[in-house]
Write a protein that holds these residues in place. Structure first.
Motif, PDB file in Angstrom:
ATOM      1  N   ILE A 211     -16.361  11.908   7.674  1.00 44.62           N
ATOM      2  CA  ILE A 211     -15.961  11.724   6.281  1.00 44.62           C
ATOM      3  C   ILE A 211     -14.515  12.184   6.056  1.00 44.62           C
ATOM      4  N   GLY A 212     -14.140  13.289   6.683  1.00 44.67           N
ATOM      5  CA  GLY A 212     -12.846  13.901   6.401  1.00 44.67           C
ATOM      6  C   GLY A 212     -11.659  13.135   6.942  1.00 44.67           C
ATOM      7  N   LEU A 213     -11.805  12.533   8.135  1.00 40.97           N
ATOM      8  CA  LEU A 213     -10.653  11.834   8.717  1.00 40.97           C
ATOM      9  C   LEU A 213     -10.215  10.642   7.864  1.00 40.97           C
ATOM     10  N   PRO A 214     -11.123   9.735   7.436  1.00 38.72           N
ATOM     11  CA  PRO A 214     -10.664   8.646   6.556  1.00 38.72           C
ATOM     12  C   PRO A 214     -10.081   9.156   5.241  1.00 38.72           C
ATOM     13  N   LEU A 215     -10.681  10.211   4.681  1.00 39.05           N
ATOM     14  CA  LEU A 215     -10.140  10.763   3.431  1.00 39.05           C
ATOM     15  C   LEU A 215      -8.744  11.346   3.651  1.00 39.05           C
ATOM     16  N   LEU A 216      -8.528  11.995   4.792  1.00 35.91           N
ATOM     17  CA  LEU A 216      -7.207  12.556   5.086  1.00 35.91           C
ATOM     18  C   LEU A 216      -6.168  11.452   5.241  1.00 35.91           C
ATOM     19  N   LEU A 217      -6.540  10.369   5.922  1.00 41.88           N
ATOM     20  CA  LEU A 217      -5.607   9.243   6.064  1.00 41.88           C
ATOM     21  C   LEU A 217      -5.291   8.621   4.708  1.00 41.88           C
ATOM     22  N   ALA A 218      -6.313   8.474   3.864  1.00 41.95           N
ATOM     23  CA  ALA A 218      -6.080   7.898   2.535  1.00 41.95           C
ATOM     24  C   ALA A 218      -5.198   8.810   1.690  1.00 41.95           C
ATOM     25  N   LEU A 219      -5.438  10.120   1.755  1.00 40.59           N
ATOM     26  CA  LEU A 219      -4.613  11.061   0.998  1.00 40.59           C
ATOM     27  C   LEU A 219      -3.165  11.033   1.474  1.00 40.59           C
ATOM     28  N   SER A 220      -2.961  10.935   2.776  1.00 39.40           N
ATOM     29  CA  SER A 220      -1.595  10.858   3.312  1.00 39.40           C
ATOM     30  C   SER A 220      -0.890   9.602   2.827  1.00 39.40           C
ATOM     31  N   ALA A 221      -1.622   8.483   2.786  1.00 40.96           N
ATOM     32  CA  ALA A 221      -1.023   7.244   2.297  1.00 40.96           C
ATOM     33  C   ALA A 221      -0.650   7.362   0.823  1.00 40.96           C
ATOM     34  N   VAL A 222      -1.503   7.991   0.025  1.00 41.23           N
ATOM     35  CA  VAL A 222      -1.199   8.175  -1.401  1.00 41.23           C
ATOM     36  C   VAL A 222       0.039   9.050  -1.577  1.00 41.23           C
ATOM     37  N   VAL A 223       0.122  10.133  -0.819  1.00 42.58           N
ATOM     38  CA  VAL A 223       1.298  11.002  -0.905  1.00 42.58           C
ATOM     39  C   VAL A 223       2.558  10.250  -0.496  1.00 42.58           C
ATOM     40  N   GLY A 224       2.462   9.408   0.547  1.00 40.17           N
ATOM     41  CA  GLY A 224       3.610   8.605   0.947  1.00 40.17           C
ATOM     42  C   GLY A 224       4.071   7.658  -0.152  1.00 40.17           C
ATOM     43  N   LEU A 225       3.122   7.028  -0.855  1.00 31.62           N
ATOM     44  CA  LEU A 225       3.481   6.150  -1.969  1.00 31.62           C
ATOM     45  C   LEU A 225       4.130   6.932  -3.103  1.00 31.62           C
ATOM     46  N   MET A 226       3.645   8.134  -3.355  1.00 30.88           N
ATOM     47  CA  MET A 226       4.245   8.957  -4.406  1.00 30.88           C
ATOM     48  C   MET A 226       5.694   9.312  -4.058  1.00 30.88           C
ATOM     49  N   VAL A 227       5.940   9.636  -2.793  1.00 35.93           N
ATOM     50  CA  VAL A 227       7.314   9.935  -2.372  1.00 35.93           C
ATOM     51  C   VAL A 227       8.203   8.710  -2.522  1.00 35.93           C
ATOM     52  N   ARG A 228       7.673   7.543  -2.198  1.00 37.23           N
ATOM     53  CA  ARG A 228       8.460   6.320  -2.330  1.00 37.23           C
ATOM     54  C   ARG A 228       8.818   6.056  -3.783  1.00 37.23           C
ATOM     55  N   TYR A 229       7.839   6.150  -4.659  1.00 33.28           N
ATOM     56  CA  TYR A 229       8.115   5.894  -6.071  1.00 33.28           C
ATOM     57  C   TYR A 229       9.116   6.910  -6.625  1.00 33.28           C
ATOM     58  N   ALA A 230       9.014   8.162  -6.192  1.00 32.86           N
ATOM     59  CA  ALA A 230       9.946   9.185  -6.665  1.00 32.86           C
ATOM     60  C   ALA A 230      11.372   8.890  -6.216  1.00 32.86           C
ATOM     61  N   LEU A 231      11.542   8.489  -4.943  1.00 32.14           N
ATOM     62  CA  LEU A 231      12.888   8.179  -4.448  1.00 32.14           C
ATOM     63  C   LEU A 231      13.430   6.904  -5.084  1.00 32.14           C
ATOM     64  N   ASP A 232      12.577   5.902  -5.302  1.00 32.48           N
ATOM     65  CA  ASP A 232      13.029   4.694  -5.990  1.00 32.48           C
ATOM     66  C   ASP A 232      13.491   5.013  -7.410  1.00 32.48           C
ATOM     67  N   PHE A 233      12.740   5.852  -8.101  1.00 37.18           N
ATOM     68  CA  PHE A 233      13.115   6.245  -9.465  1.00 37.18           C
ATOM     69  C   PHE A 233      14.448   6.997  -9.452  1.00 37.18           C
ATOM     70  N   ALA A 234      14.615   7.912  -8.474  1.00 37.81           N
ATOM     71  CA  ALA A 234      15.869   8.670  -8.394  1.00 37.81           C
ATOM     72  C   ALA A 234      17.051   7.772  -8.054  1.00 37.81           C
ATOM     73  N   SER A 235      16.850   6.776  -7.171  1.00 36.38           N
ATOM     74  CA  SER A 235      17.958   5.878  -6.814  1.00 36.38           C
ATOM     75  C   SER A 235      18.379   5.005  -7.984  1.00 36.38           C
ATOM     76  N   ARG A 236      17.400   4.607  -8.829  1.00 31.38           N
ATOM     77  CA  ARG A 236      17.757   3.809 -10.009  1.00 31.38           C
ATOM     78  C   ARG A 236      18.509   4.640 -11.043  1.00 31.38           C
ATOM     79  N   ARG A 237      18.234   5.931 -11.077  1.00 31.38           N
ATOM     80  CA  ARG A 237      18.910   6.806 -12.036  1.00 31.38           C
ATOM     81  C   ARG A 237      20.204   7.408 -11.487  1.00 31.38           C
ATOM     82  N   ALA A 238      20.502   7.168 -10.234  1.00 31.64           N
ATOM     83  CA  ALA A 238      21.715   7.740  -9.646  1.00 31.64           C
ATOM     84  C   ALA A 238      22.956   7.172 -10.327  1.00 31.64           C
ATOM     85  N   LYS A 239      23.945   8.032 -10.517  1.00 35.15           N
ATOM     86  CA  LYS A 239      25.144   7.639 -11.252  1.00 35.15           C
ATOM     87  C   LYS A 239      26.260   7.148 -10.340  1.00 35.15           C
TER      88      LYS A 239
END
Length: 554
Positions: A211-239
């Protein structure tokens, strides 16, 4: 007298041999066991079955005792002579429990290589092996990292007096059990799981692992998407454009690095997966961390190259930019060399961090050799291109920004990659040439040594054309050109080089200071010479150009 003396000598020799033979027999010890005076005198007799006659029997006995939780019986499989006799039962049972947990979680035992013979002689071993046909008294089951050193899990064959030899875990392994269990045993989080979650369900894995290994992989993927969205947001706001480029350059490595770092933290601090999972997961995480670092470094180097090459693409090929071209070429070569070294190092670390290759025998070595030959043959062109690109970097036959003529294409070198060279034609189009083909074909490098060059303008004129008047006109044309773009004016000349039935070929030699602008200068000079020749022909009614129709010219 002589025979009696000879008889006495023979008798003395026989007496000496007879006297020494008991001593020799007493000193002789079997070479396939470790002799012991005593063994685990503080342990009670086992209640269940304990088979220590063969290496496989010892390990099977440990697993069987673990299933029945007969830890005191399992303590008989350890050499506890270093433990006080009154503590051997309790402490030995605890050590046996921890050893079974470490082996179950981190050791992938190849039962085919675990000999089921008392003398551990492998009858099926290859004749090329160093232990072919030999009995053994020590067998390495597995190795695990412990305090920056490898800790071995071994079995040794020991004999107490005249008793039958037995296979047990030696003192060196027993001493490391506690430290190994602290690292590779159940984590505090796992200790909170209910008992049914710790039961083995399939493939020797516990329910929480499935049970834990698939959940860990899914959690890692979610965290990766969050990092991507954060960097995309920061790049759009860069001056500034620089900050935008930096955020875009680190986006990919940051996402990938966050995912593998989270996996590494979870598998070392929160969960301790079984050896079947960890053996594959550990090298993947190691390669992932190395790949994210390499990705970040390569992106940084590419940003520097973009500054040196792309932003200065219009001026890099000028003669004043010779040092800049050399610097861009060295940076590109360093990038390729860094990738090769980094990838080789990462694979070496990954292979050293995994234990998947332990105890797999010579068959794996033979398979690896065959696979190496197959992959080497399949990748020979790619490897050839990589070596060719490094060859260009070393011999500097073509630098980034050099003006070259490659297969009638006037272009300059824009990029030198691992497998191809990117050339920019004079009209802005790009030529992509495999590096191996590029180094094997001859090409003209106009900026390889001295930048000055002599451009020859060839014109077909009539037999009666006045070359002296054209020579004077050519001198005036040269005088009207930009002097900064001209070379040594002593090399200006006009010569009749060839002649045929249609007329004569006149060469107008124009020295140019910069090969990158020489083509433009030659085109301008050709235009003015043709105009001057046409004026002479119209003014004096003397023919300057040959009379020939297209069919005759063809």
């Amino acid at each position: 007298m002589v025979p009696s003396a000879f008889a006495r000598l023979i008798a003395a020799v026989l007496l000496a041999l007879f006297a020494c033979s008991p001593l020799a027999a007493q000193e002789q010890q079997p070479d396939n066991v470790f002799p012991l005076d005593v063994l685990n005198e503080g342990l009670p007799k086992p209640e269940g079955r304990i088979d220590r006659s063969t290496p496989r029997g010892t390990l099977e006995s440990l697993l069987e005792a673990a299933e029945d939780e007969r830890w005191v019986d399992a303590a008989h499989l350890l050499n506890l002579n270093g433990v006080a006799e009154d503590e051997q039962a309790n402490y030995g049972a605890e050590l046996a429990r921890m050893l079974e947990a470490v082996i179950d979680r981190k050791a992938v035992i190849n039962w085919n290589d675990l000999i089921d013979r008392p003398d551990a002689l492998d009858a099926n071993e290859s004749s090329n092996s160093a232990t072919a046909g030999m009995t053994r008294r020590s067998i390495l089951l597995w190795t695990l990292p412990l305090d920056s050193r490898p800790a071995a899990l071994r079995l040794e064959r020991v004999q107490v007096g005249d008793e039958d030899p037995v296979w047990i875990f030696p003192p060196q392994t027993v001493q490391n059990i506690g430290a190994l269990y602290a690292i590779y045993g159940p984590s505090p989080l796992e200790e909170t799981f209910p008992d049914f979650m710790k039961q083995k369900i399939a493939f020797g894995l516990m329910l929480w692992e499935l049970i834990g290994l698939p959940l860990l992989l899914a959690l890692s993927a979610v965290v990766g998407l969050m990092v991507r969205y954060a960097l995309d947001f920061a790049s759009r706001r860069a001056k500034t454009k620089t900050m935008t480029d930096v955020l875009r350059a680190i986006r990919g490595p940051a996402i990938f690095g966050t995912v593998v770092t989270l996996m590494a933290f979870a598998t070392t601090r929160l969960f301790v997966f079984s050896g079947r999972i960890d053996t594959v997961l550990t090298p993947i995480i190691t390669l992932g961390i190395a790949a994210s670092i390499l990705w970040l470094v390569v992106n940084a180097i590419d940003a520097v190259l973009d500054r040196l090459v792309i932003s200065a693409s219009d001026t890099l090929s000028h003669r004043q930019q010779q040092e800049q071209r050399a610097l861009a070429t060295k940076v590109a070569a360093g990038r390729r060399a860094l990738i090769v070294v980094f990838v080789a190092t990462a694979f070496g670390i990954a292979l050293s961090s995994t234990t998947i290759y332990q105890n797999l025998g010579l068959s794996l070595i033979g398979t690896a050799g065959a696979l190496t030959l197959v992959f080497g043959f399949a990748a020979r062109r790619v490897l050839g291109n990589i070596m060719a690109s490094l060859q260009i970097a070393m011999n500097q036959s073509a630098r980034i920004g050099d003006r070259i003529v490659y297969k009638d294409h006037l272009c300059h070198v824009e990029r030198i990659n691992f497998t191809y060279v990117q050339l920019r034609d004079w009209d802005g189009t790009r030529l992509v040439v495999p590096v191996e083909q590029f180094v094997s074909e001859p090409f003209e490098n106009w900026t390889m040594q001295e930048p000055e060059m002599l451009r020859v303008i060839k014109l077909k004129l009539a037999h009666g054309a006045d070359v002296d008047r054209l020579r004077a006109e050519f001198d005036r044309v040269v005088a009207d050109l930009d002097p900064d773009e001209l070379g040594n004016l002593d090399e200006v000349s006009v010569r009749v080089a060839e002649q045929d039935v249609f007329g004569k070929e006149v060469w107008f030699c124009l020295p140019c200071a910069d090969p990158n602008t020489s083509w433009d200068m030659a085109c301008l000079a050709r235009e003015k010479i043709l105009a001057a020749a046409a004026e002479i022909e119209n003014a004096d009614e003397s023919r300057m150009f040959p009379e020939a129709n297209p069919a005759e010219a063809a």
